[in-house]
Scaffold this active site. Structure first.
Site, PDB file in Angstrom:
ATOM      1  N   SER A  15       0.838  -1.203   0.000  1.00  0.00           N
ATOM      2  CA  SER A  15       0.000   0.000   0.000  1.00  0.00           C
ATOM      3  C   SER A  15       0.869   1.247   0.000  1.00  0.00           C
ATOM      4  O   SER A  15       2.081   1.191   0.240  1.00  0.00           O
ATOM      5  CB  SER A  15      -0.933   0.015   1.221  1.00  0.00           C
ATOM      6  OG  SER A  15      -0.176   0.053   2.425  1.00  0.00           O
ATOM      7  N   LEU A  17       3.196   4.350  -0.345  1.00  0.00           N
ATOM      8  CA  LEU A  17       4.452   4.592  -1.045  1.00  0.00           C
ATOM      9  C   LEU A  17       5.060   3.303  -1.566  1.00  0.00           C
ATOM     10  O   LEU A  17       5.628   3.262  -2.668  1.00  0.00           O
ATOM     11  CB  LEU A  17       5.449   5.289  -0.108  1.00  0.00           C
ATOM     12  CG  LEU A  17       5.032   6.646   0.472  1.00  0.00           C
ATOM     13  CD1 LEU A  17       6.128   7.194   1.374  1.00  0.00           C
ATOM     14  CD2 LEU A  17       4.711   7.627  -0.642  1.00  0.00           C
ATOM     15  N   ASP A  57       7.237  -9.433   8.608  1.00  0.00           N
ATOM     16  CA  ASP A  57       7.296  -8.543   9.756  1.00  0.00           C
ATOM     17  C   ASP A  57       8.729  -8.016   9.791  1.00  0.00           C
ATOM     18  O   ASP A  57       9.661  -8.748  10.109  1.00  0.00           O
ATOM     19  CB  ASP A  57       6.969  -9.304  11.034  1.00  0.00           C
ATOM     20  CG  ASP A  57       7.157  -8.473  12.301  1.00  0.00           C
ATOM     21  OD1 ASP A  57       7.588  -7.300  12.200  1.00  0.00           O
ATOM     22  OD2 ASP A  57       6.899  -9.002  13.397  1.00  0.00           O
ATOM     23  N   SER A 148      11.638  10.634   7.025  1.00  0.00           N
ATOM     24  CA  SER A 148      10.565  11.624   7.014  1.00  0.00           C
ATOM     25  C   SER A 148      11.161  12.980   7.342  1.00  0.00           C
ATOM     26  O   SER A 148      12.185  13.074   8.040  1.00  0.00           O
ATOM     27  CB  SER A 148       9.496  11.271   8.055  1.00  0.00           C
ATOM     28  OG  SER A 148       8.584  12.344   8.235  1.00  0.00           O
ATOM     29  N   TYR A 161       8.087   8.934  16.772  1.00  0.00           N
ATOM     30  CA  TYR A 161       8.188   8.843  15.307  1.00  0.00           C
ATOM     31  C   TYR A 161       9.434   9.567  14.800  1.00  0.00           C
ATOM     32  O   TYR A 161      10.176   9.043  13.968  1.00  0.00           O
ATOM     33  CB  TYR A 161       6.928   9.439  14.690  1.00  0.00           C
ATOM     34  CG  TYR A 161       6.844   9.319  13.193  1.00  0.00           C
ATOM     35  CD1 TYR A 161       6.562   8.098  12.593  1.00  0.00           C
ATOM     36  CD2 TYR A 161       7.040  10.434  12.383  1.00  0.00           C
ATOM     37  CE1 TYR A 161       6.483   7.986  11.205  1.00  0.00           C
ATOM     38  CE2 TYR A 161       6.956  10.337  11.005  1.00  0.00           C
ATOM     39  CZ  TYR A 161       6.678   9.104  10.419  1.00  0.00           C
ATOM     40  OH  TYR A 161       6.598   9.008   9.051  1.00  0.00           O
TER      41      TYR A 161
END
Length: 259
Positions: A15, A17, A57, A148, A161
């Site tokens: 799903s 990117l 995983d 990110s 994060y």
């Protein structure tokens, strides 16, 4: 680095990117291993693009080893390892009620985002090191990790994060130096706000209103990024043999504010 006739593995490939990247690499001739926890979507995508699904995983050593072995078993040389699996979490270091950040949640984010990225990079690079070089430079493959902008300028509530993505950014250059001896390049993309299902379905009025607010700090173009644009950047970085050890912001010129 020509992906036509080569194998590639993409974590989080079912799903967002990862899916866009899987489609793009398959389009140019790669046999793509879609490594994801979502078996239904992963298998459907792999069948559609002529790839292979591997239930994965990323935080589990044996699971990642099996996924990479699936890529090797295609009979095509593994040339690209792309990590796009990740999870989000929002919580302040100390909440308004005075309670400290939940430690288990912090560990989970680090385990999936940072350790999972390292896990796939190390196992994938070891497999690429066993392939024959493709040119006189001794090139064998490319690792593309996904960080990110939050790893550079994280906002309030993003401490877990941001730590996980900042760790990915910090790994980039030392990993590129480590893997130079085996002809494997390492690059990291730091996306800004990309229009993926995490922000809601296209056409949903509440989701569209939320997205409109997110667009505010973007310099130009004045919109969210597209997953297809991310995928195009991944392919470009793989194909450009002199790109190595770098973190590339992919964000339309956005600079995150504290909130």
């Amino acid at each position: 680095m020509d992906l036509n006739g080569a194998a590639a593995i993409i974590s989080g490939g079912a799903s967002g990117l990862g899916e866009a990247t899987a489609r793009e690499l398959a389009r140019v001739g790669a046999t793509v291993v879609v490594a994801d926890l979502n078996a239904e979507r992963g298998k459907a995508l792999a069948d559609e693009i002529g790839g292979v699904f591997a239930h994965t995983d990323v935080s589990d050593e044996a699971s990642v080893q099996a996924a990479v072995e699936t890529a090797v078993a295609t009979g095509k040389p593994l040339r690209a390892v792309v990590s796009s699996a990740g999870i989000g979490w929002a919580q302040r270091t100390v909440g308004r009620d005075g309670s400290p950040h939940d430690l288990a949640s912090y560990r989970k984010v680090i385990d999936v985002n940072l350790i999972g990225t390292f896990n796939l990079m190390r196992v994938g690079a070891a497999a690429m090191a066993r392939t024959e070089p493709v040119d006189e430079d001794g090139a064998r493959g490319v690792v593309i990790n996904t960080a990110s902008v939050a790893g550079i300028e994280g906002q309030t509530g993003q401490v877990a994060y941001s730590a996980s993505k900042g760790g990915i950014i910090g790994m980039t250059l030392p990993a590129a130096r480590d893997l130079a001896v085996v002809g494997v390049r390492v690059l990291t993309i730091a996306p800004g706000i990309i229009d993926t299902p995490i922000y809601g379905k296209i056409g949903d009025q509440d989701a569209e209103a939320f997205k409109a607010k997110l667009i505010g700090p973007v310099a130009f173009p004045k919109r969210l990024g597209k997953a297809s644009e991310f995928a195009h950047l991944v392919r470009t970085l793989i194909e450009n043999d002199y790109m190595n050890g770098e973190v590339i912001r992919f964000d339309g010129g956005i600079r995150f504010q504290p909130k």
